[in-house]
Design a protein around this motif. Structure first.
Motif, mmCIF file in Angstrom:
data_model
loop_
_atom_site.group_PDB
_atom_site.id
_atom_site.type_symbol
_atom_site.label_atom_id
_atom_site.label_comp_id
_atom_site.label_asym_id
_atom_site.label_seq_id
_atom_site.Cartn_x
_atom_site.Cartn_y
_atom_site.Cartn_z
ATOM 1 N N GLN A 1 0.737 -1.195 0.137
ATOM 2 C CA GLN A 1 -0.051 -0.081 -0.117
ATOM 3 C C GLN A 1 0.836 1.270 0.033
ATOM 4 O O GLN A 1 0.549 2.225 -0.799
ATOM 5 N N GLU A 2 2.021 1.269 0.655
ATOM 6 C CA GLU A 2 2.723 2.420 0.804
ATOM 7 C C GLU A 2 3.226 2.758 -0.813
ATOM 8 O O GLU A 2 3.670 3.956 -0.921
ATOM 9 N N GLN B 1 0.856 4.136 -2.620
ATOM 10 C CA GLN B 1 0.572 5.611 -2.392
ATOM 11 C C GLN B 1 1.493 6.540 -2.621
ATOM 12 O O GLN B 1 1.480 7.673 -3.061
ATOM 13 N N THR C 1 -2.705 15.674 0.569
ATOM 14 C CA THR C 1 -3.547 14.682 1.038
ATOM 15 C C THR C 1 -2.676 13.080 0.909
ATOM 16 O O THR C 1 -2.276 12.347 1.744
ATOM 17 N N ASP C 2 -2.127 13.118 -0.497
ATOM 18 C CA ASP C 2 -1.310 11.895 -0.619
ATOM 19 C C ASP C 2 -0.143 11.895 0.015
ATOM 20 O O ASP C 2 0.551 10.729 0.596
ATOM 21 N N ALA D 1 -0.794 10.932 3.567
ATOM 22 C CA ALA D 1 -0.906 9.407 3.580
ATOM 23 C C ALA D 1 0.444 8.499 3.615
ATOM 24 O O ALA D 1 0.366 7.540 4.068
ATOM 25 N N GLN E 1 1.979 8.453 6.990
ATOM 26 C CA GLN E 1 1.131 7.683 7.952
ATOM 27 C C GLN E 1 1.203 6.326 7.606
ATOM 28 O O GLN E 1 1.470 5.627 8.672
ATOM 29 N N LEU E 2 1.498 5.922 6.328
ATOM 30 C CA LEU E 2 1.545 4.353 6.108
ATOM 31 C C LEU E 2 2.819 3.939 6.505
ATOM 32 O O LEU E 2 3.189 2.948 6.714
#
Length: 495
Positions: free
Chosen positions: A412-413, A416, A453-454, A457, A460-461
């Protein structure tokens, strides 16, 4: 103080009693012998990496057997500040201190249970003054003194094994408390690591918001200058200001989360939040690879599983204690001393008294109380067996959850990060088009918001991947191993 010769007539009896306590066979132990309950155990983890990948994950080790904690697993993150906080937690965390005190209590209870194997020796002495009414003439009885001193000893041999079952149960409870200490240490340290990495992740987010706010302030000034020059509309200024204020609000929210998480870290290490501070910086720790081992090893590596299994053993021993009440209790007693009406002739041979003999006692009727106690003990054992099996199932589930998080968060990272790169390209292109007058400022604001936002994210990831690694270590038990526990409890960890 009485001399040794005062009790010369009873010393031989005391020696015999002590020898009997040591030499008399203890007989059989009633109640079932303990066997660990069976549990469904898979041969491999469903969410584990392929064998070729798992063979490379050797960055951390199991703790030495019998350790009260889960070993220095946090050192695999190679973060000196985190390691220092972990050491401080071990010394000052109050939940750990509670568990340590409970462990000392459990150890004392084992010693208390073992004391029942040995004779009870006591001393007594008394003085009284009174009138003997044997003459039958009121007021004619002379007043007299009575002096007495003696030594008594009694011993109840463990013929039916009730005492041995009591010691077995107390030892299992002490081992369960030692496992509870391991569980508390593991939980507190994992919580500390999770909060620590959350603080570091928020530091990265706060830095990102800080840079963004600076950039948005510059964009607002440029837009205001353009408005005064008549090249943009007032709506563009309003959108730029709204964008700046939204970013500032997000920055305040991140700072609030960071402060609250830092307070949680302070409590975990036993310090008031007012006296604790972590200097802001991003995540610099190493992300370790973790050897999951085989599922069967989880039964030894998780302290909560070890605790639940020891509770089953204690409940099993309680059945034997309850069943031993069905049988007669034998005891041997010996006593001796001196009793005299004269203080001067108190310790003389004519005033010597003694007694020696066995006794037996057995409960014949209690209205079904003994049967009820035995049924209660068996039902309690069944409940602990079910609880143990549920704990094992939950342990397997925790590992599977952590494994899938570790594996998919990395993917996922990466996705992202690709989305962030695309958002930044779109932001650059739309900004150029806006300057060329081909698109409105709304398009630029939308692209910048998406890029921000990206970016948040991604940070955070990244922090979530460290949290997932900590969760996996916690799910695996951090290296706890119960094999160091001896049958007599001598393997209990030291303070």
């Amino acid at each position: 103080m009485m001399c040794a010769g005062c009790f010369r007539s009873t010393s031989a009896g005391l020696v015999c009693l002590l020898c009997a306590a040591l030499l008399l066979p203890s007989g059989c132990a009633v109640g079932p012998d303990y066997q660990r309950p069976t549990t469904p155990t898979p041969t491999a983890y469903k969410e584990a990496a392929p064998a070729s990948e798992a063979a490379q994950t050797v960055d951390w080790r199991l703790a030495a057997p019998g350790r009260p904690d889960s070993g220095p697993w946090w050192q695999s993150f190679a973060d000196p500040e985190l390691s220092a906080l972990m050491e401080e937690l071990g010394r000052a965390n109050q939940n750990v201190q509670v568990s340590l005190a409970n462990l000392r209590t459990a150890r004392a209870q084992v010693r208390e249970a073992r004391a029942a194997f040995f004779p009870v020796l006591s001393l007594s002495g008394s003085f009284s003054r009174g009138r003997d009414g044997g003459s039958g003439i009121l007021g004619a009885e002379p007043l007299g003194n009575t002096y007495s001193a003696g030594m008594q000893a009694s011993w109840e041999p463990d013929i039916w094994g009730g005492t041995r079952r009591s010691v077995e149960g107390a030892t299992a409870q002490a081992e369960a408390q030692a496992a509870d200490l391991g569980a508390v240490l593991l939980s507190m340290r994992a919580e500390l690591a999770l909060n620590y990495f959350q603080v570091r992740g928020l530091d990265a987010v706060i830095e990102l918001y800080g840079r963004t706010v600076t950039a948005y302030e510059r964009s607002l000034r440029i837009t205001e200058n353009q408005y005064r020059a008549g090249t943009v509309t007032r709506a563009d200024v309003a959108q730029a200001r709204e964008q700046l204020k939204a970013a500032e609000a997000q920055l305040v929210d991140a700072r609030m989360q960071r402060a609250q998480t830092e307070h949680a870290v302070a409590v975990l290490v036993g310090r008031p939040p007012a006296d604790f501070h972590l200097e802001p910086r991003g995540i610099t720790a190493k992300l370790p690879s973790i050897d999951t081992g085989l599922p069967a090893g989880l039964l030894e590596r998780r302290p909560d599983v070890a605790e639940a299994e020891r509770q089953v053993m204690a409940a099993n021993a309680a059945i034997g204690v309850a069943e031993s009440a069905y049988f007669p209790a034998f005891s041997f007693g010996i006593g001796g001393g001196y009793e005299s009406s004269s203080f001067r002739r108190w310790f003389s041979v004519p005033n010597e008294i003694w007694s020696l003999g066995p006794s037996v006692a057995m409960t014949l009727f209690q209205g079904g109380a003994l049967i009820a106690r035995t049924e209660q003990a068996r039902s309690t054992w069944e409940a602990y067996v079910a609880s143990y099996r549920q704990t094992v199932l939950q342990a397997f589930s925790d590992v599977e959850d952590a494994l899938v998080s570790v594996r998919l968060l990395e993917e996922q990272e990466a996705r992202q990060a690709e989305a962030l790169a695309a958002a930044r390209d779109a932001e650059t292109m739309l900004l150029n088009q806006y300057r060329a007058g081909t698109v409105t400022y709304v398009s630029v604001v939308t692209a910048q918001a998406t890029a921000l936002t990206d970016a948040v994210a991604v940070e955070q990831l990244r922090a979530s991947r460290y949290a997932a690694a900590v969760s996996l270590i916690r799910a695996l038990g951090g290296g706890w191993d119960t094999s160091g526990f001896a049958a007599d409890g001598s393997g209990l960890p030291e303070k």
